[in-house]
Motif scaffolding. Sequence first.
Motif, PDB file in Angstrom:
ATOM      1  N   GLY A  80       0.831  -1.193   0.000  1.00 23.21           N
ATOM      2  CA  GLY A  80       0.000   0.000   0.000  1.00 23.21           C
ATOM      3  C   GLY A  80       0.865   1.242   0.000  1.00 23.21           C
ATOM      4  N   SER A  81       0.488   2.226   0.797  1.00 21.67           N
ATOM      5  CA  SER A  81       1.245   3.469   0.879  1.00 21.67           C
ATOM      6  C   SER A  81       2.404   3.374   1.860  1.00 21.67           C
ATOM      7  CB  SER A  81       0.311   4.619   1.291  1.00 21.67           C
ATOM      8  OG  SER A  81      -0.299   4.342   2.542  1.00 21.67           O
ATOM      9  N   ASP A  82       2.570   2.241   2.520  1.00 19.42           N
ATOM     10  CA  ASP A  82       3.642   2.056   3.491  1.00 19.42           C
ATOM     11  C   ASP A  82       4.788   1.267   2.868  1.00 19.42           C
ATOM     12  OD1 ASP A  82       2.379   3.057   6.136  1.00 19.42           O
ATOM     13  OD2 ASP A  82       0.861   1.696   5.328  1.00 19.42           O
ATOM     14  N   TYR A  97       5.550  -4.316   8.303  1.00 20.07           N
ATOM     15  CA  TYR A  97       5.775  -5.429   9.225  1.00 20.07           C
ATOM     16  C   TYR A  97       5.954  -4.963  10.673  1.00 20.07           C
ATOM     17  CZ  TYR A  97       5.862  -8.826   5.492  1.00 20.07           C
ATOM     18  OH  TYR A  97       5.485  -9.640   4.456  1.00 20.07           O
ATOM     19  N   THR A  98       6.261  -3.695  10.883  1.00 21.34           N
ATOM     20  CA  THR A  98       6.231  -3.168  12.243  1.00 21.34           C
ATOM     21  C   THR A  98       4.800  -3.135  12.758  1.00 21.34           C
ATOM     22  OG1 THR A  98       8.195  -1.810  11.805  1.00 21.34           O
ATOM     23  CG2 THR A  98       6.870  -1.235  13.720  1.00 21.34           C
ATOM     24  N   GLY A  99       3.847  -2.782  11.875  1.00 16.58           N
ATOM     25  CA  GLY A  99       2.431  -2.835  12.249  1.00 16.58           C
ATOM     26  C   GLY A  99       1.985  -4.250  12.562  1.00 16.58           C
ATOM     27  N   VAL A 144       0.454  -5.829  16.294  1.00 12.65           N
ATOM     28  CA  VAL A 144      -0.710  -6.691  16.533  1.00 12.65           C
ATOM     29  C   VAL A 144      -0.286  -7.993  17.197  1.00 12.65           C
ATOM     30  CG1 VAL A 144      -2.657  -7.873  15.460  1.00 12.65           C
ATOM     31  CG2 VAL A 144      -1.903  -5.679  14.558  1.00 12.65           C
ATOM     32  N   MET A 145       0.804  -8.594  16.718  1.00 14.30           N
ATOM     33  CA  MET A 145       1.279  -9.838  17.310  1.00 14.30           C
ATOM     34  C   MET A 145       1.722  -9.643  18.752  1.00 14.30           C
ATOM     35  SD  MET A 145       0.778 -12.204  15.230  1.00 14.30           S
ATOM     36  CE  MET A 145       1.608 -13.426  16.257  1.00 14.30           C
ATOM     37  N   ILE A 183      -4.063 -15.126   6.757  1.00 16.19           N
ATOM     38  CA  ILE A 183      -5.016 -14.602   5.779  1.00 16.19           C
ATOM     39  C   ILE A 183      -4.951 -13.081   5.675  1.00 16.19           C
ATOM     40  CG2 ILE A 183      -7.476 -14.463   5.191  1.00 16.19           C
ATOM     41  CD1 ILE A 183      -7.895 -17.132   6.464  1.00 16.19           C
ATOM     42  N   SER A 184      -4.608 -12.412   6.764  1.00 19.39           N
ATOM     43  CA  SER A 184      -4.652 -10.944   6.786  1.00 19.39           C
ATOM     44  C   SER A 184      -3.335 -10.287   6.418  1.00 19.39           C
ATOM     45  CB  SER A 184      -5.098 -10.464   8.178  1.00 19.39           C
ATOM     46  OG  SER A 184      -6.386 -10.946   8.490  1.00 19.39           O
ATOM     47  N   GLY A 185      -2.421 -11.029   5.806  1.00 15.41           N
ATOM     48  CA  GLY A 185      -1.185 -10.426   5.323  1.00 15.41           C
ATOM     49  C   GLY A 185      -0.074 -10.379   6.340  1.00 15.41           C
ATOM     50  N   GLY A 186      -0.140 -11.213   7.379  1.00 12.26           N
ATOM     51  CA  GLY A 186       0.903 -11.195   8.391  1.00 12.26           C
ATOM     52  C   GLY A 186       2.205 -11.795   7.917  1.00 12.26           C
ATOM     53  N   ILE A 187       2.155 -12.766   7.026  1.00 14.37           N
ATOM     54  CA  ILE A 187       3.366 -13.374   6.461  1.00 14.37           C
ATOM     55  C   ILE A 187       3.664 -12.771   5.096  1.00 14.37           C
ATOM     56  CG2 ILE A 187       4.498 -15.519   5.839  1.00 14.37           C
ATOM     57  CD1 ILE A 187       3.834 -15.297   8.793  1.00 14.37           C
ATOM     58  N   PHE A 188       2.706 -12.868   4.175  1.00 19.71           N
ATOM     59  CA  PHE A 188       2.812 -12.237   2.866  1.00 19.71           C
ATOM     60  C   PHE A 188       1.690 -11.212   2.728  1.00 19.71           C
ATOM     61  CE2 PHE A 188       4.421 -16.607   2.348  1.00 19.71           C
ATOM     62  CZ  PHE A 188       5.720 -16.325   1.947  1.00 19.71           C
TER      63      PHE A 188
END
Length: 399
Positions: A208-210, A216-218, A222-223, A333-338
């Motif tokens: 996205g814009s990041d 991955y800091t975001g 969450v983790m 599913i929410s993009g945590g790995i890819f």
Amino acid sequence: MNNNFHKIKQYNQMLWKKGIKCIPFFLLIIAVTGMVIGIFAAGFRILLKNDQTLAAIPVGIVIPDEDEKVTMISGLIEGMDSVGSICSFEYLTEEEAKRALTKGDLSAVIFFNEDMYNDITRGYNTPVLVQISSQRDFRTELFRDLVESGVKMLQIGESTSYAIYDVKKEFPLARKLSKVQYAISMDMLELCLKRNNLWDEQLLSSYGSDNLTRYYTGIGGVMLMLLLSVAFESFFTHSHRTFERALRRIGIGSITVAVSKTLVFAGILWFFSLILYVGCALVDIYDFSFISLILLFVPAFSVGSFVNFVFGISDEGSGIFTLIALSVVMLLISGGIFPTAYLPGVLRTLGQVLPFGIWHRCILDICGDFESVLYVFASLFLGILFLIPACFGDRCDKN
């Protein structure tokens, strides 16, 4: 009224003490998780270092009679970052180059003409011959795309110059045609040498814009909150029937219990989120803002409500496994790995509406450029939505 407020205050103080006692276990989990991630990261780094995905494209260059001026032109091309980073050049004679191209040792050969430099200074369009290997491997196709892109830029420059020449036939020019064509040539040359200007206003990225670091800091934020939830299992589950009945007799019902547990746990999540945010701001991952400090309570509250809801609907002893299973599924599913851009259409849509994806986008918006408040309100709505069943659920019957 004052008596009830005093009782609720005492109950919240008890929850804070209970929550603080769980923090050492959380730090232990973080240490073990960090060691495991570090080992895997080191292993992947070694694998990626030993297994280069894209080897340099071998390209031969043939310069007639070792012309110094033509060699200077080829050196300019070789020194360009976008070319030199993926191509390796070798200066050969015409016979050597053709022999290597036939054997497949080279992906392409560039033949410069004898009078190329003089033709350029005189305004003659002398073509450069580029022979590409007939092999259909990835490196050859990549070089073919590079050549085609360069040719298209040359075509744009030439067509602009010819268009000015056609305009001059119909309308008078304020400057001499040669000066106008020279200015256009310099503009096009600058465009070719600074091609990054083409993408300054529009960024197309799977993040996205990041950038990758912020993205991955975001995810890590969450983790961190979900790992903290794992360490706080006793905070949500270890309440006996007698204790719950005693709370009801003194006027503290299920609504007060659920709201208090959620807010206290959200406060602890908020505290650790602030530590992570300040650390990221110190290393220039995010820009520091007091508004961001306050708004980080929103995803903390939403995660706290979700965790309280999961432990509330789970049987005794199974809440921790349910929470871990849901966290892993949402992470994938929410993009945590890819990033979700690499996932199939259905999973991509599902990942964007799952709580993990909403929390992630909320953190990125709060800590980043704050482009939209949509995910902030979505996180707040999720927190309220998960809190309602916890408030009206008869939790004491499970103990």
